[in-house]
Design a protein around this motif. Structure first.
Motif, PDB file in Angstrom:
ATOM      1  N   GLN A 192       0.835  -1.099   0.206  1.00  0.00           N
ATOM      2  CA  GLN A 192      -0.001   0.006   0.161  1.00  0.00           C
ATOM      3  C   GLN A 192       0.836   1.259   0.006  1.00  0.00           C
ATOM      4  O   GLN A 192       0.205   2.381  -0.248  1.00  0.00           O
ATOM      5  N   LEU A 193       2.223   1.273   0.141  1.00  0.00           N
ATOM      6  CA  LEU A 193       2.977   2.273   0.546  1.00  0.00           C
ATOM      7  C   LEU A 193       3.535   2.479  -0.983  1.00  0.00           C
ATOM      8  O   LEU A 193       4.368   3.552  -1.357  1.00  0.00           O
ATOM      9  N   VAL A 194       3.715   1.439  -1.936  1.00  0.00           N
ATOM     10  CA  VAL A 194       4.381   1.421  -3.313  1.00  0.00           C
ATOM     11  C   VAL A 194       3.876   2.560  -3.889  1.00  0.00           C
ATOM     12  O   VAL A 194       4.395   3.416  -4.567  1.00  0.00           O
ATOM     13  N   LYS A 195       2.598   2.689  -4.016  1.00  0.00           N
ATOM     14  CA  LYS A 195       2.047   3.765  -4.971  1.00  0.00           C
ATOM     15  C   LYS A 195       2.352   5.144  -4.443  1.00  0.00           C
ATOM     16  O   LYS A 195       2.613   6.177  -5.114  1.00  0.00           O
ATOM     17  N   ASN A 196       2.312   5.336  -3.074  1.00  0.00           N
ATOM     18  CA  ASN A 196       2.454   6.622  -2.459  1.00  0.00           C
ATOM     19  C   ASN A 196       3.960   7.189  -2.861  1.00  0.00           C
ATOM     20  O   ASN A 196       4.241   8.280  -3.126  1.00  0.00           O
ATOM     21  N   PHE A 197       4.703   6.033  -2.631  1.00  0.00           N
ATOM     22  CA  PHE A 197       6.158   6.310  -3.098  1.00  0.00           C
ATOM     23  C   PHE A 197       6.436   6.833  -4.408  1.00  0.00           C
ATOM     24  O   PHE A 197       7.191   7.771  -4.650  1.00  0.00           O
ATOM     25  N   LEU A 198       5.642   6.157  -5.276  1.00  0.00           N
ATOM     26  CA  LEU A 198       6.024   6.681  -6.787  1.00  0.00           C
ATOM     27  C   LEU A 198       5.194   7.778  -6.846  1.00  0.00           C
ATOM     28  O   LEU A 198       5.692   8.557  -7.992  1.00  0.00           O
ATOM     29  N   GLU A 199       4.055   8.227  -6.242  1.00  0.00           N
ATOM     30  CA  GLU A 199       3.282   9.573  -6.573  1.00  0.00           C
ATOM     31  C   GLU A 199       4.428  10.656  -6.180  1.00  0.00           C
ATOM     32  O   GLU A 199       4.502  11.462  -6.739  1.00  0.00           O
ATOM     33  N   LEU A 200       5.064  10.385  -5.022  1.00  0.00           N
ATOM     34  CA  LEU A 200       5.849  11.278  -4.436  1.00  0.00           C
ATOM     35  C   LEU A 200       7.105  11.629  -5.363  1.00  0.00           C
ATOM     36  O   LEU A 200       7.655  12.885  -5.460  1.00  0.00           O
ATOM     37  N   SER A 201       7.673  10.518  -5.799  1.00  0.00           N
ATOM     38  CA  SER A 201       8.795  10.469  -6.767  1.00  0.00           C
ATOM     39  C   SER A 201       8.399  11.140  -8.310  1.00  0.00           C
ATOM     40  O   SER A 201       9.432  12.086  -8.577  1.00  0.00           O
ATOM     41  N   LEU A 202       7.222  10.920  -8.407  1.00  0.00           N
ATOM     42  CA  LEU A 202       6.842  11.538  -9.851  1.00  0.00           C
ATOM     43  C   LEU A 202       6.875  13.177  -9.765  1.00  0.00           C
ATOM     44  O   LEU A 202       6.810  13.887 -10.704  1.00  0.00           O
ATOM     45  N   GLN A 203       6.383  13.485  -8.504  1.00  0.00           N
ATOM     46  CA  GLN A 203       6.088  15.092  -8.208  1.00  0.00           C
ATOM     47  C   GLN A 203       7.352  15.501  -7.836  1.00  0.00           C
ATOM     48  O   GLN A 203       7.438  16.936  -8.219  1.00  0.00           O
ATOM     49  N   SER A 204       8.517  15.042  -7.703  1.00  0.00           N
ATOM     50  CA  SER A 204       9.747  15.500  -7.419  1.00  0.00           C
ATOM     51  C   SER A 204      10.442  16.025  -8.633  1.00  0.00           C
ATOM     52  O   SER A 204      10.323  15.597  -9.673  1.00  0.00           O
ATOM     53  N   ASP A 205      11.349  17.087  -8.470  1.00  0.00           N
ATOM     54  CA  ASP A 205      12.071  17.729  -9.587  1.00  0.00           C
ATOM     55  C   ASP A 205      13.010  16.583 -10.049  1.00  0.00           C
ATOM     56  O   ASP A 205      13.337  16.722 -11.284  1.00  0.00           O
ATOM     57  N   ASN A 206      13.711  15.929  -9.047  1.00  0.00           N
ATOM     58  CA  ASN A 206      14.772  14.880  -9.526  1.00  0.00           C
ATOM     59  C   ASN A 206      13.948  13.277  -9.370  1.00  0.00           C
ATOM     60  O   ASN A 206      14.704  12.578  -8.559  1.00  0.00           O
ATOM     61  N   HIS A 207      12.910  13.041  -9.737  1.00  0.00           N
ATOM     62  CA  HIS A 207      12.226  11.934  -9.438  1.00  0.00           C
ATOM     63  C   HIS A 207      13.194  10.600 -10.055  1.00  0.00           C
ATOM     64  O   HIS A 207      13.740  10.811 -11.033  1.00  0.00           O
ATOM     65  N   ILE A 208      12.740   9.615  -9.418  1.00  0.00           N
ATOM     66  CA  ILE A 208      13.558   8.349  -9.629  1.00  0.00           C
ATOM     67  C   ILE A 208      13.012   7.885 -11.181  1.00  0.00           C
ATOM     68  O   ILE A 208      11.811   7.735 -11.214  1.00  0.00           O
ATOM     69  N   GLU A 209      13.757   7.445 -11.919  1.00  0.00           N
ATOM     70  CA  GLU A 209      13.424   6.983 -13.286  1.00  0.00           C
ATOM     71  C   GLU A 209      12.979   5.355 -13.479  1.00  0.00           C
ATOM     72  O   GLU A 209      12.401   5.043 -14.150  1.00  0.00           O
ATOM     73  N   LYS A 210      13.803   4.458 -12.597  1.00  0.00           N
ATOM     74  CA  LYS A 210      13.640   3.225 -12.712  1.00  0.00           C
ATOM     75  C   LYS A 210      13.695   2.856 -11.244  1.00  0.00           C
ATOM     76  O   LYS A 210      14.607   3.065 -10.486  1.00  0.00           O
ATOM     77  N   VAL A 211      12.669   1.848 -10.818  1.00  0.00           N
ATOM     78  CA  VAL A 211      12.573   1.440  -9.696  1.00  0.00           C
ATOM     79  C   VAL A 211      12.045  -0.095  -9.420  1.00  0.00           C
ATOM     80  O   VAL A 211      11.340  -0.399 -10.283  1.00  0.00           O
ATOM     81  N   ALA A 228      -3.166  -1.390  -9.390  1.00  0.00           N
ATOM     82  CA  ALA A 228      -3.082   0.194  -9.419  1.00  0.00           C
ATOM     83  C   ALA A 228      -2.104   0.652 -10.265  1.00  0.00           C
ATOM     84  O   ALA A 228      -2.140   1.502 -10.940  1.00  0.00           O
ATOM     85  N   LEU A 229      -0.869  -0.009 -10.094  1.00  0.00           N
ATOM     86  CA  LEU A 229       0.304   0.557 -11.155  1.00  0.00           C
ATOM     87  C   LEU A 229       0.163   0.399 -12.414  1.00  0.00           C
ATOM     88  O   LEU A 229       0.525   1.124 -13.342  1.00  0.00           O
ATOM     89  N   ARG A 230      -0.642  -0.642 -12.949  1.00  0.00           N
ATOM     90  CA  ARG A 230      -1.084  -0.610 -14.504  1.00  0.00           C
ATOM     91  C   ARG A 230      -1.820   0.322 -14.979  1.00  0.00           C
ATOM     92  O   ARG A 230      -1.912   0.681 -16.026  1.00  0.00           O
ATOM     93  N   LYS A 231      -2.573   0.973 -13.827  1.00  0.00           N
ATOM     94  CA  LYS A 231      -3.565   2.120 -14.371  1.00  0.00           C
ATOM     95  C   LYS A 231      -2.794   3.433 -14.113  1.00  0.00           C
ATOM     96  O   LYS A 231      -3.482   4.567 -14.603  1.00  0.00           O
ATOM     97  N   MET A 232      -1.744   3.452 -13.431  1.00  0.00           N
ATOM     98  CA  MET A 232      -1.039   4.864 -12.815  1.00  0.00           C
ATOM     99  C   MET A 232      -0.451   5.577 -14.435  1.00  0.00           C
ATOM    100  O   MET A 232       0.307   4.955 -14.763  1.00  0.00           O
ATOM    101  N   GLU A 233      -0.586   6.624 -14.440  1.00  0.00           N
ATOM    102  CA  GLU A 233      -0.275   7.392 -15.476  1.00  0.00           C
ATOM    103  C   GLU A 233       1.291   7.821 -15.100  1.00  0.00           C
ATOM    104  O   GLU A 233       1.810   8.235 -14.081  1.00  0.00           O
ATOM    105  N   GLY A 234       2.044   7.590 -16.164  1.00  0.00           N
ATOM    106  CA  GLY A 234       3.421   8.099 -16.057  1.00  0.00           C
ATOM    107  C   GLY A 234       4.112   6.811 -15.550  1.00  0.00           C
ATOM    108  O   GLY A 234       5.410   6.857 -15.430  1.00  0.00           O
ATOM    109  N   VAL A 235       3.540   5.465 -15.529  1.00  0.00           N
ATOM    110  CA  VAL A 235       4.448   4.453 -14.961  1.00  0.00           C
ATOM    111  C   VAL A 235       4.201   3.371 -15.709  1.00  0.00           C
ATOM    112  O   VAL A 235       3.113   2.868 -16.219  1.00  0.00           O
ATOM    113  N   ASP A 236       5.515   2.666 -16.151  1.00  0.00           N
ATOM    114  CA  ASP A 236       5.385   1.634 -17.057  1.00  0.00           C
ATOM    115  C   ASP A 236       5.807   0.492 -16.106  1.00  0.00           C
ATOM    116  O   ASP A 236       7.083   0.148 -15.632  1.00  0.00           O
TER     117      ASP A 236
END
Length: 292
Positions: free
Chosen positions: A35-54, A75-83
């Motif tokens: 349940q924390l994975v999606k939160n982690f990715l959202e925070l990363s995508l919003q950051s100026d220096n977000h992680i590109e591969k995780v 949820a990840l498969r529907k998440m915008e900006g995430v492959d």
């Protein structure tokens, strides 16, 4: 952002997989609650220096949180900006029992010995996740090099060589050979800029010194032959599960010739599509009378 979820049977090779992804530049996180994975990715995508591969390793060690993994994958498969990719690793029951017996580790599901019954229970728990997997790897008969090669084919496709790391380090023999080097090359066959008064106090990072070192036919022949040899070797390294090569480039003091040649090798290897790092270990060692 590329996101990989690594799951599967305990003892099947998830840790090996995570090591491989880390070598490819992925930011790896082990056993984060789903349940924390999606939160982690959202925070990363919003950051100026977000992680590109995780890459996330998720398995039964998550206890009660593990039940949420299937929902997390959806949820990840529907998440915008995430492959996203779900990789499932498994092996035969006998193989896993043997691996645990050899390492004398405890099975995470029970905290005791790994038995056929325990592994069957884990397989049942993981069935839903396995059914959602994009790729399933059976490591029963795989050596580490075979496992890495399969991951390379699945994740990198034809990009395998472009993900190979070449780490170049210039050094001075008078200060010792870098212990981590796979290949050492000696630049003391090149005329020494130290004996050119106007170049003595400069380094191989200076254009004048670099031009002097690189102007000789013997330097150019070395560069052509050496880069060609390394490029020929890389596919073999990849087949054996090695994704980086440490090359030490030496001269007397690590100040002139080795620095200039390491820089030039770095430039050439980058042009050939490799990931490259260049480090000059001994530039801080500048003593009167040093022959660089």
């Amino acid at each position: 952002m590329k996101v990989v979820i690594i799951s599967g049977l305990s003892g099947a090779g998830k840790t090996r997989a995570a090591d491989w992804f880390e070598d490819q530049g992925y930011y790896c996180i082990d056993n984060m609650p789903p349940q924390l994975v999606k939160n982690f990715l959202e925070l990363s995508l919003q950051s100026d220096n977000h992680i590109e591969k995780v890459a996330f390793v998720a398995d039964v060690r998550g206890g009660e949180f593990f039940d949420e993994l299937e929902a997390c994958v959806d949820a990840l498969r529907k998440m915008e900006g995430v492959d996203s990719t779900l990789l499932f690793v498994e092996a035969s029951i006998n193989t896993i029992v043997k691996r645990y017996n050899e390492t004398r580790r405890m099975h995470p599901l029970t905290g005791g010995r790994a038995t056929a019954k325990v592994i069957e229970e884990e397989k049942d728990m993981l069935e839903g996740v396995r059914n959602k997997a994009d790729y399933i790897l059976d490591t029963t008969h795989m050596k580490v090099s075979d496992f890495n090669l399969q991951l390379s084919k699945i994740i990198l496709g034809d990009e395998g060589e472009s993900s190979f790391n070449i780490n170049l380090t210039s050094f001075g023999y008078k200060y010792g050979i870098p212990t981590e080097s796979d290949i050492q090359v000696d630049m003391r066959f090149i005329p020494n800029p130290y004996y050119v008064k106007s170049l003595r106090k400069l380094t191989g990072n200076n254009k004048k010194v670099s031009s002097y070192v690189l102007k000789f036919d013997i330097t150019q022949k070395f560069l052509k032959d050496f880069t060609g040899m390394v490029q020929d070797l890389v596919p073999g390294y990849i087949r054996e599960g090695k994704y980086h090569l440490n090359i030490a480039v030496g001269c007397t003091g690590g100040h002139h010739r080795s620095v200039a040649v390491a820089n030039e090798l770095g430039r050439v290897f980058k042009e050939k599509g490799f990931r490259v790092t260049v480090t000059h270990r001994d530039l801080d060692f500048i003593a009167k009378g040093d022959k660089k």
